[in-house]
Design a protein around this motif. Sequence first.
Motif, PDB file in Angstrom:
ATOM      1  N   GLY A 139       5.452  12.663 -11.286  1.00 32.76           N
ATOM      2  CA  GLY A 139       4.138  12.660 -10.645  1.00 32.76           C
ATOM      3  C   GLY A 139       4.111  11.847  -9.369  1.00 32.76           C
ATOM      4  O   GLY A 139       5.128  11.311  -8.922  1.00 32.76           O
ATOM      5  N   LYS A 140       2.922  11.801  -8.773  1.00 37.60           N
ATOM      6  CA  LYS A 140       2.736  11.121  -7.493  1.00 37.60           C
ATOM      7  C   LYS A 140       1.926   9.847  -7.707  1.00 37.60           C
ATOM      8  O   LYS A 140       1.239   9.702  -8.710  1.00 37.60           O
ATOM      9  N   VAL A 141       1.975   8.990  -6.704  1.00 39.74           N
ATOM     10  CA  VAL A 141       1.286   7.701  -6.761  1.00 39.74           C
ATOM     11  C   VAL A 141      -0.225   7.875  -6.959  1.00 39.74           C
ATOM     12  O   VAL A 141      -0.864   7.127  -7.693  1.00 39.74           O
ATOM     13  N   GLY A 142      -0.802   8.915  -6.324  1.00 37.82           N
ATOM     14  CA  GLY A 142      -2.251   9.124  -6.404  1.00 37.82           C
ATOM     15  C   GLY A 142      -2.752   9.369  -7.819  1.00 37.82           C
ATOM     16  O   GLY A 142      -3.914   9.113  -8.128  1.00 37.82           O
ATOM     17  N   SER A 143      -1.894   9.871  -8.707  1.00 35.30           N
ATOM     18  CA  SER A 143      -2.391  10.087 -10.073  1.00 35.30           C
ATOM     19  C   SER A 143      -2.155   8.885 -10.968  1.00 35.30           C
ATOM     20  O   SER A 143      -2.681   8.856 -12.091  1.00 35.30           O
ATOM     21  N   SER A 144      -1.414   7.884 -10.493  1.00 31.09           N
ATOM     22  CA  SER A 144      -1.114   6.759 -11.389  1.00 31.09           C
ATOM     23  C   SER A 144      -2.370   6.037 -11.883  1.00 31.09           C
ATOM     24  O   SER A 144      -2.444   5.699 -13.062  1.00 31.09           O
TER      25      SER A 144
ATOM     26  N   SER B 232      -6.056  -2.334  -6.153  1.00 31.01           N
ATOM     27  CA  SER B 232      -7.237  -1.545  -5.805  1.00 31.01           C
ATOM     28  C   SER B 232      -6.817  -0.125  -5.443  1.00 31.01           C
ATOM     29  O   SER B 232      -5.626   0.156  -5.244  1.00 31.01           O
ATOM     30  N   VAL B 233      -7.820   0.743  -5.339  1.00 33.92           N
ATOM     31  CA  VAL B 233      -7.564   2.158  -5.051  1.00 33.92           C
ATOM     32  C   VAL B 233      -8.465   2.557  -3.891  1.00 33.92           C
ATOM     33  O   VAL B 233      -9.672   2.303  -3.925  1.00 33.92           O
TER      34      VAL B 233
ATOM     35  N   ARG C  58       0.843  -1.199   0.000  1.00 39.08           N
ATOM     36  CA  ARG C  58       0.000   0.000   0.000  1.00 39.08           C
ATOM     37  C   ARG C  58       0.876   1.246   0.000  1.00 39.08           C
ATOM     38  O   ARG C  58       1.791   1.367   0.817  1.00 39.08           O
ATOM     39  N   VAL C  59       0.581   2.147  -0.915  1.00 39.77           N
ATOM     40  CA  VAL C  59       1.384   3.369  -1.024  1.00 39.77           C
ATOM     41  C   VAL C  59       0.462   4.584  -0.935  1.00 39.77           C
ATOM     42  O   VAL C  59      -0.564   4.658  -1.622  1.00 39.77           O
TER      43      VAL C  59
ATOM     44  N   VAL D 124      -2.967   3.687  -3.005  1.00 38.31           N
ATOM     45  CA  VAL D 124      -3.111   2.671  -4.048  1.00 38.31           C
ATOM     46  C   VAL D 124      -2.482   1.392  -3.520  1.00 38.31           C
ATOM     47  O   VAL D 124      -1.401   1.419  -2.910  1.00 38.31           O
ATOM     48  N   LEU D 125      -3.193   0.267  -3.705  1.00 35.04           N
ATOM     49  CA  LEU D 125      -2.646  -1.035  -3.320  1.00 35.04           C
ATOM     50  C   LEU D 125      -2.076  -1.669  -4.588  1.00 35.04           C
ATOM     51  O   LEU D 125      -2.798  -1.848  -5.577  1.00 35.04           O
TER      52      LEU D 125
END
Length: 357
Positions: free
Chosen positions: A115-120, A138-139, A85-86, A179-180
């Motif tokens: 960019g950041k993990v949240g936008s991946s 999953s998100v 999980r990030v 994000v997992l």
Amino acid sequence: MEKNKNLYGLNTFGMSAVADYYVRATSEDDVMRAIELSCEKKLPLLVLSGGSNMLIVEDLHAVVLHMDTRGIEVEGRDGSDTLVRVAAGEDWHETVMWSIENGYAGMENLAYIPGKVGSSPVQNIGAYGVEARCVIESVEVIDISSGERRVIAASECEFGYRESIFKNSARGRYVIMSVLFRLHSTEGYKLHLDYGNIRAELEKRGIENPTVADVADVVTFIRRSKLPEPSQVGNCGSFFKNPVISRQLYETLIEKHNDMPSYDVEGANDEHWKKIPAAYLIDRAGWKGYRRGCVGVHQNQALVLVHYGGGTGKDVLMLCQDICRDVKEKYGVEISPEVNIINSDFLARCAVGGKVE
Ligand code: EPU
């Protein structure tokens, strides 16, 4: 919370634009506070992650939520896979490097994407034949209108080429919290080496049995040599998506331009026959290296629009529109931006915070 915050420095195009309210979130409580503020002020909530895929074209009457949460944690194992999980605010490239240093496979081709993990998951970022969806399990999100937490499985994310539910039907609805990822064991793992010049670069280095670290290294090297650093000149990487064209148009074009590269598309039909590099079309239309005042097209990569400083998002947008028009006239192909254009229309589709219990 800050009022009338200039977002210069928070977007890689280096555009100056003022947001009515700005909240930097390092915890879930901060996110909740931003949702409450959006509710109280009746202003849309705009989530800002790395600011590496947005062109801000005007001042924003919004609450801008800057996700700066941290944390990378192993959550469990599933056979030989590891679930990690990030937090959304973690830097993407650092996360890829973390996965490699900890002996996991799956992310190596995605090294050095800004960019950041949240936008991946939003963009379903991709490079060298791999997309984020290949490793997303999953998100975890918070619904802006209710403040409720939800887990969205990868199968519900409607991932496509630079597409997901977060850009379409669920646009503006959620704050992505984490994000997992499902990462693989390097044992018996098949590396993806066939796209672009990964294999050629490995051969040049005399590497016969590459590791995930070698692949990440080569990808980083190739990206650095082709794409401009935002710290040197404002840009958002590829500005345009590669268009998918019909069989008829493809056949007409390839007859006249026999050096035109093309890629196969999944589930091809006469309407959606081949994917064409937008870079080729823009380059051959004569735009590569073109400069108009403070903005232009990068001299080494026609897909990348650049901002030399002192310009506005509108300058870039006008250049983008002129390029699209010209490519359409010369080749009959419609190209469109991959980057999110942030204006009042975009904000109109962002949720306003609901009452948080
Ligand atoms: N080309 C030109 N002129 C140029 C650049 C390229 O004619 O100035 C032609 C070349 O023939 C080349 C083809 O276009 O073979 C494709 O070019 P390139 O490999 O540079 O770009 P791409 O494959 O279309 C995509 C992604 C990149 C990603 C690379 C590598 C899109 C829109 N872009 O580019 O993503 O890094 O593949 O996998 O899908 C990003 O999204 O920000 C990004 C950089």
